[in-house]
Write a protein that holds these residues in place. Structure first.
Motif, PDB file in Angstrom:
ATOM      1  N   UNK A   1       0.840  -1.194   0.000  1.00  0.00           N
ATOM      2  CA  UNK A   1       0.000   0.000   0.000  1.00  0.00           C
ATOM      3  C   UNK A   1       0.879   1.249   0.000  1.00  0.00           C
ATOM      4  N   UNK A   2       0.591   2.140  -0.937  1.00  0.00           N
ATOM      5  CA  UNK A   2       1.217   3.461  -1.009  1.00  0.00           C
ATOM      6  C   UNK A   2       0.200   4.453  -0.467  1.00  0.00           C
ATOM      7  N   UNK A   3       0.584   5.221   0.526  1.00  0.00           N
ATOM      8  CA  UNK A   3      -0.280   6.261   1.094  1.00  0.00           C
ATOM      9  C   UNK A   3       0.407   7.602   0.904  1.00  0.00           C
ATOM     10  N   UNK A   4      -0.351   8.617   0.461  1.00  0.00           N
ATOM     11  CA  UNK A   4       0.264   9.924   0.223  1.00  0.00           C
ATOM     12  C   UNK A   4      -0.724  11.058   0.438  1.00  0.00           C
ATOM     13  N   UNK A   5      -0.181  12.227   0.721  1.00  0.00           N
ATOM     14  CA  UNK A   5      -0.978  13.449   0.865  1.00  0.00           C
ATOM     15  C   UNK A   5      -0.063  14.653   0.755  1.00  0.00           C
ATOM     16  N   UNK A   6      -0.547  15.721   0.135  1.00  0.00           N
ATOM     17  CA  UNK A   6       0.152  17.003   0.145  1.00  0.00           C
ATOM     18  C   UNK A   6      -0.536  17.846   1.205  1.00  0.00           C
ATOM     19  N   UNK A   7       0.073  17.924   2.382  1.00  0.00           N
ATOM     20  CA  UNK A   7      -0.539  18.589   3.522  1.00  0.00           C
ATOM     21  C   UNK A   7      -0.690  20.095   3.330  1.00  0.00           C
ATOM     22  N   UNK A   8       0.034  20.668   2.382  1.00  0.00           N
ATOM     23  CA  UNK A   8      -0.076  22.100   2.128  1.00  0.00           C
ATOM     24  C   UNK A   8      -1.200  22.435   1.154  1.00  0.00           C
ATOM     25  N   UNK A   9      -1.892  21.433   0.634  1.00  0.00           N
ATOM     26  CA  UNK A   9      -2.939  21.721  -0.344  1.00  0.00           C
ATOM     27  C   UNK A   9      -4.132  20.769  -0.273  1.00  0.00           C
ATOM     28  N   UNK A  10      -4.064  19.726   0.566  1.00  0.00           N
ATOM     29  CA  UNK A  10      -5.150  18.753   0.636  1.00  0.00           C
ATOM     30  C   UNK A  10      -5.539  18.497   2.081  1.00  0.00           C
ATOM     31  N   UNK A  11      -6.808  18.207   2.285  1.00  0.00           N
ATOM     32  CA  UNK A  11      -7.266  17.884   3.638  1.00  0.00           C
ATOM     33  C   UNK A  11      -7.433  16.386   3.842  1.00  0.00           C
ATOM     34  N   UNK A  12      -7.366  15.604   2.764  1.00  0.00           N
ATOM     35  CA  UNK A  12      -7.490  14.152   2.876  1.00  0.00           C
ATOM     36  C   UNK A  12      -6.377  13.459   2.110  1.00  0.00           C
ATOM     37  N   UNK A  13      -5.999  12.289   2.602  1.00  0.00           N
ATOM     38  CA  UNK A  13      -4.945  11.510   1.965  1.00  0.00           C
ATOM     39  C   UNK A  13      -5.489  10.559   0.918  1.00  0.00           C
ATOM     40  N   UNK A  14      -4.577   9.872   0.253  1.00  0.00           N
ATOM     41  CA  UNK A  14      -4.908   8.938  -0.820  1.00  0.00           C
ATOM     42  C   UNK A  14      -4.166   7.634  -0.576  1.00  0.00           C
TER      43      UNK A  14
ATOM     44  N   UNK B   1       2.893  10.071  -9.627  1.00  0.00           N
ATOM     45  CA  UNK B   1       1.747  10.906  -9.289  1.00  0.00           C
ATOM     46  C   UNK B   1       2.161  12.366  -9.436  1.00  0.00           C
ATOM     47  N   UNK B   2       1.281  13.172  -9.987  1.00  0.00           N
ATOM     48  CA  UNK B   2       1.528  14.613 -10.041  1.00  0.00           C
ATOM     49  C   UNK B   2       0.350  15.318  -9.390  1.00  0.00           C
ATOM     50  N   UNK B   3       0.623  16.463  -8.841  1.00  0.00           N
ATOM     51  CA  UNK B   3      -0.416  17.217  -8.149  1.00  0.00           C
ATOM     52  C   UNK B   3      -0.232  18.688  -8.464  1.00  0.00           C
ATOM     53  N   UNK B   4      -1.297  19.318  -8.880  1.00  0.00           N
ATOM     54  CA  UNK B   4      -1.258  20.747  -9.147  1.00  0.00           C
ATOM     55  C   UNK B   4      -2.311  21.428  -8.293  1.00  0.00           C
ATOM     56  N   UNK B   5      -1.937  22.559  -7.720  1.00  0.00           N
ATOM     57  CA  UNK B   5      -2.876  23.332  -6.909  1.00  0.00           C
ATOM     58  C   UNK B   5      -2.558  24.812  -7.086  1.00  0.00           C
ATOM     59  N   UNK B   6      -3.597  25.617  -7.067  1.00  0.00           N
ATOM     60  CA  UNK B   6      -3.412  27.061  -7.194  1.00  0.00           C
ATOM     61  C   UNK B   6      -2.699  27.602  -5.956  1.00  0.00           C
ATOM     62  N   UNK B   7      -2.172  28.786  -6.075  1.00  0.00           N
ATOM     63  CA  UNK B   7      -1.500  29.441  -4.944  1.00  0.00           C
ATOM     64  C   UNK B   7      -2.475  29.613  -3.783  1.00  0.00           C
ATOM     65  N   UNK B   8      -3.715  29.991  -4.090  1.00  0.00           N
ATOM     66  CA  UNK B   8      -4.716  30.166  -3.035  1.00  0.00           C
ATOM     67  C   UNK B   8      -4.977  28.857  -2.301  1.00  0.00           C
ATOM     68  N   UNK B   9      -5.111  27.781  -3.046  1.00  0.00           N
ATOM     69  CA  UNK B   9      -5.347  26.479  -2.420  1.00  0.00           C
ATOM     70  C   UNK B   9      -4.177  26.082  -1.527  1.00  0.00           C
TER      71      UNK B   9
ATOM     72  N   UNK C   1       3.652  19.642   6.443  1.00  0.00           N
ATOM     73  CA  UNK C   1       3.511  20.527   5.293  1.00  0.00           C
ATOM     74  C   UNK C   1       4.109  19.856   4.064  1.00  0.00           C
ATOM     75  N   UNK C   2       3.566  20.168   2.897  1.00  0.00           N
ATOM     76  CA  UNK C   2       4.085  19.636   1.657  1.00  0.00           C
ATOM     77  C   UNK C   2       3.734  18.185   1.450  1.00  0.00           C
ATOM     78  N   UNK C   3       4.299  17.578   0.395  1.00  0.00           N
ATOM     79  CA  UNK C   3       3.968  16.184   0.077  1.00  0.00           C
ATOM     80  C   UNK C   3       4.666  15.202   1.011  1.00  0.00           C
ATOM     81  N   UNK C   4       3.951  14.140   1.335  1.00  0.00           N
ATOM     82  CA  UNK C   4       4.497  13.038   2.124  1.00  0.00           C
ATOM     83  C   UNK C   4       3.921  11.746   1.578  1.00  0.00           C
ATOM     84  N   UNK C   5       4.731  10.698   1.529  1.00  0.00           N
ATOM     85  CA  UNK C   5       4.268   9.386   1.072  1.00  0.00           C
ATOM     86  C   UNK C   5       5.074   8.298   1.768  1.00  0.00           C
TER      87      UNK C   5
END
Length: 112
Positions: free
Chosen positions: A14-27, A44-52, A69-73
């Motif tokens: 199992x691979x678990x990941x989340x970008x804590x600076x732009x997402x509220x839930x993990x994958x 995996x790629x992730x794009x988010x606006x500056x506001x997000x 903060x930031x991506x973790x996996x």
């Protein structure tokens, strides 16, 4: 691989990941090891606006000293009465976005 260095086929990885600076839930993504004991997860790629990212960082910071903060996996394997984590020294490997490709070796041991 098992503690003797042999590949273990049919393990769930199992691979678990989340970008804590732009997402509220993990994958999560789950694969099974092949004959050689390997799995390859697609990039995996992730794009988010500056506001997000700003809002995500503020929301993450509310956790105080436990904030991330930031991506973790991370990856871990289990099945057939065995389990294991990707480790670096005595700590679970936490990929934080660099390098762009990560390879881990998981040694599975009997579940306690």
């Amino acid at each position: 691989m098992d503690q003797n260095g042999h590949a273990v086929q049919g393990m769930t990885v199992r691979l678990a990941w989340q970008n804590y600076s732009a997402e509220t839930e993990g994958h999560e993504s789950v694969l099974s090891t092949g004959e050689n004991g390997n799995v390859i997860f697609p990039a995996r790629t992730f794009k988010a606006s500056a506001l997000r990212r700003i809002v995500g960082t503020i929301l993450s910071a509310r956790a105080g000293v436990h904030a991330s903060f930031g991506p973790h996996a991370y990856v871990f394997a289990f099945g057939q009465g065995l389990e294991g984590n990707a480790v670096s020294g005595k700590y679970i490997t936490d990929w934080t976005g660099k390098p762009s490709e990560m390879k881990s070796r998981i040694v599975v041991k009997p579940m306690r």
